[in-house]
Scaffold this motif. Structure first.
Motif, short mmCIF file in Angstrom:
data_model
loop_
_atom_site.label_atom_id
_atom_site.label_comp_id
_atom_site.label_asym_id
_atom_site.label_seq_id
_atom_site.Cartn_x
_atom_site.Cartn_y
_atom_site.Cartn_z
N GLU A 117 3.68 8.68 1.13
CA GLU A 117 2.28 8.55 1.55
C GLU A 117 1.34 8.65 0.36
OE1 GLU A 117 0.90 7.73 4.27
OE2 GLU A 117 2.61 7.76 5.66
N ALA A 118 1.58 9.63 -0.51
CA ALA A 118 0.75 9.80 -1.69
C ALA A 118 0.90 8.61 -2.62
CB ALA A 118 1.11 11.09 -2.42
N GLY A 119 2.14 8.14 -2.81
CA GLY A 119 2.37 7.00 -3.69
C GLY A 119 1.69 5.74 -3.18
N ILE A 120 1.81 5.50 -1.89
CA ILE A 120 1.16 4.32 -1.30
C ILE A 120 -0.35 4.40 -1.46
CG2 ILE A 120 0.64 3.24 0.94
CD1 ILE A 120 3.61 3.76 1.66
N ARG A 121 -0.91 5.58 -1.24
CA ARG A 121 -2.36 5.75 -1.40
C ARG A 121 -2.80 5.41 -2.83
NH1 ARG A 121 -4.81 9.87 -3.49
NH2 ARG A 121 -3.01 11.25 -3.22
N LEU A 122 -2.04 5.83 -3.83
CA LEU A 122 -2.40 5.58 -5.23
C LEU A 122 -2.26 4.10 -5.58
CD1 LEU A 122 -0.73 8.73 -6.80
CD2 LEU A 122 -3.19 8.28 -6.63
N ILE A 123 -1.23 3.43 -5.04
CA ILE A 123 -1.08 1.99 -5.29
C ILE A 123 -2.26 1.23 -4.70
CG2 ILE A 123 0.35 -0.04 -4.81
CD1 ILE A 123 2.77 1.97 -4.71
N ILE A 124 -2.64 1.59 -3.47
CA ILE A 124 -3.80 0.95 -2.83
C ILE A 124 -5.05 1.16 -3.68
CG2 ILE A 124 -5.36 1.08 -0.84
CD1 ILE A 124 -2.86 1.78 0.85
N GLN A 125 -5.22 2.37 -4.17
CA GLN A 125 -6.39 2.68 -4.99
C GLN A 125 -6.44 1.79 -6.22
OE1 GLN A 125 -7.17 6.94 -5.68
NE2 GLN A 125 -7.33 6.45 -7.85
N THR A 126 -5.30 1.60 -6.89
CA THR A 126 -5.25 0.74 -8.07
C THR A 126 -5.57 -0.70 -7.73
OG1 THR A 126 -3.66 2.17 -9.21
CG2 THR A 126 -3.74 -0.13 -9.90
N LEU A 127 -4.96 -1.21 -6.66
CA LEU A 127 -5.21 -2.60 -6.27
C LEU A 127 -6.68 -2.83 -5.92
CD1 LEU A 127 -2.00 -3.36 -4.19
CD2 LEU A 127 -2.67 -4.45 -6.34
N ASN A 128 -7.29 -1.87 -5.27
CA ASN A 128 -8.70 -2.03 -4.91
C ASN A 128 -9.61 -1.98 -6.13
OD1 ASN A 128 -8.52 -2.49 -2.14
ND2 ASN A 128 -8.40 -0.31 -1.67
N GLU A 129 -9.13 -1.40 -7.22
CA GLU A 129 -9.92 -1.40 -8.45
C GLU A 129 -9.76 -2.68 -9.25
OE1 GLU A 129 -10.41 2.05 -10.91
OE2 GLU A 129 -9.39 3.32 -9.45
#
Length: 276
Positions: A117-129
């Protein structure tokens, strides 16, 4: 028409890759944007990029695939590692504007003990940037074999990433045959696996396929590529895969352990197995 190619070295420039692809019967290819184990990137020659664009158009190439370095981990617990991934991904997408309309593939990352869950959240954050409205490249998440704490071992994990991306019209998936086999999906039961992909993600998001046989039994989570027909997946399954109505117009890229002559033989074999 079968769009088939392989991974090529970018050391001699863009146009050279296109000419090499043509010499082995390919009409697409994949290349690393920079050192696959490091951060250095060769300076782009705009005229070389223009010559490749003209060659691709002249010979009717399918979209080509740029591959991010293996060292990137936007799901890391270390902020410096995440920042390195973000800066590299952003720089690669800026460089890909010299080859608009193509694909950029990366391994989603590993949560290294934080939990998916934490890893997925961080990947999403990077893609949105890194994704911006003016981007002319489609960014692909690669299906993973599930070694260690890899994210992307299931279609559900990829779906959860894509669902969190604001500009998800600029994203898609690259299906790696060795990886999905090693993750536990059956390519012999291809219709069932594609139906599961469609249910979870949607086949419209599948943009490319890496063709690799596997040295391991299904579900081993080890990721050991083999030449086509020399592993556990087998030539008959690859024949069904490249001819499947949901896949046959996609760019297929070989990442098998081969030299150029070996890639040429595999490309010839797959073209013989393809039915128009």
């Amino acid at each position: 028409m079968l769009h088939i190619g392989c991974h090529l070295s970018s050391s001699k420039g863009f146009e050279a890759m296109g000419k090499t692809a043509l010499s082995i019967g390919a009409d697409t290819f994949q290349f690393f944007t920079r050192n696959p184990r490091g951060s250095r990137a060769k300076e782009i020659d705009p005229q070389d990029a223009q010559r490749l664009r003209e060659l691709l158009a002249e010979h009717g190439f399918a979209p080509v695939i740029a591959h991010a370095p293996y060292t990137l981990n936007p799901a890391s617990a270390d902020p410096k590692t995440r920042e390195f991934a973000l800066q590299t991904l952003a720089d690669d997408l800026e460089r890909m504007e010299y080859l608009p309309g193509n694909l950029y593939n990366f391994h989603p990352g590993s949560h290294v003990g934080q939990g998916e869950e934490a890893g997925i959240r961080l990947i999403i954050q990077t893609l949105n940037e890194i994704l911006t409205p003016g981007l002319h490249t489609t960014v692909l998440l690669e299906t993973m074999a599930g070694k260690g704490s890899e994210i992307g071992r299931s279609f559900d994990e990829l779906k959860r990433i894509l669902d969190g991306v604001k500009l998800n019209g600029q994203t898609g998936v690259c299906l790696d045959t060795c990886h999905v086999h090693d993750a536990g999906y059956s390519l012999a039961a291809l219709d069932g696996t594609l139906n599961e992909f469609d249910k979870q993600i949607g086949l419209q998001h599948l943009k490319a396929v890496h063709l690799n046989d596997s040295l391991n039994p299904r579900g081993a989570h080890k990721d050991r590529h083999a030449p086509i027909g020399a592993g556990e997946i087998g030539t008959d399954t690859f024949a069904r895969l490249i001819n499947h109505p949901a896949l046959k117009q996609l760019p297929f890229c070989l990442e098998t352990p081969n030299d150029l002559a070996g890639y040429a033989r595999e490309i010839k074999l797959l073209r013989q197995l393809y039915r128009e």
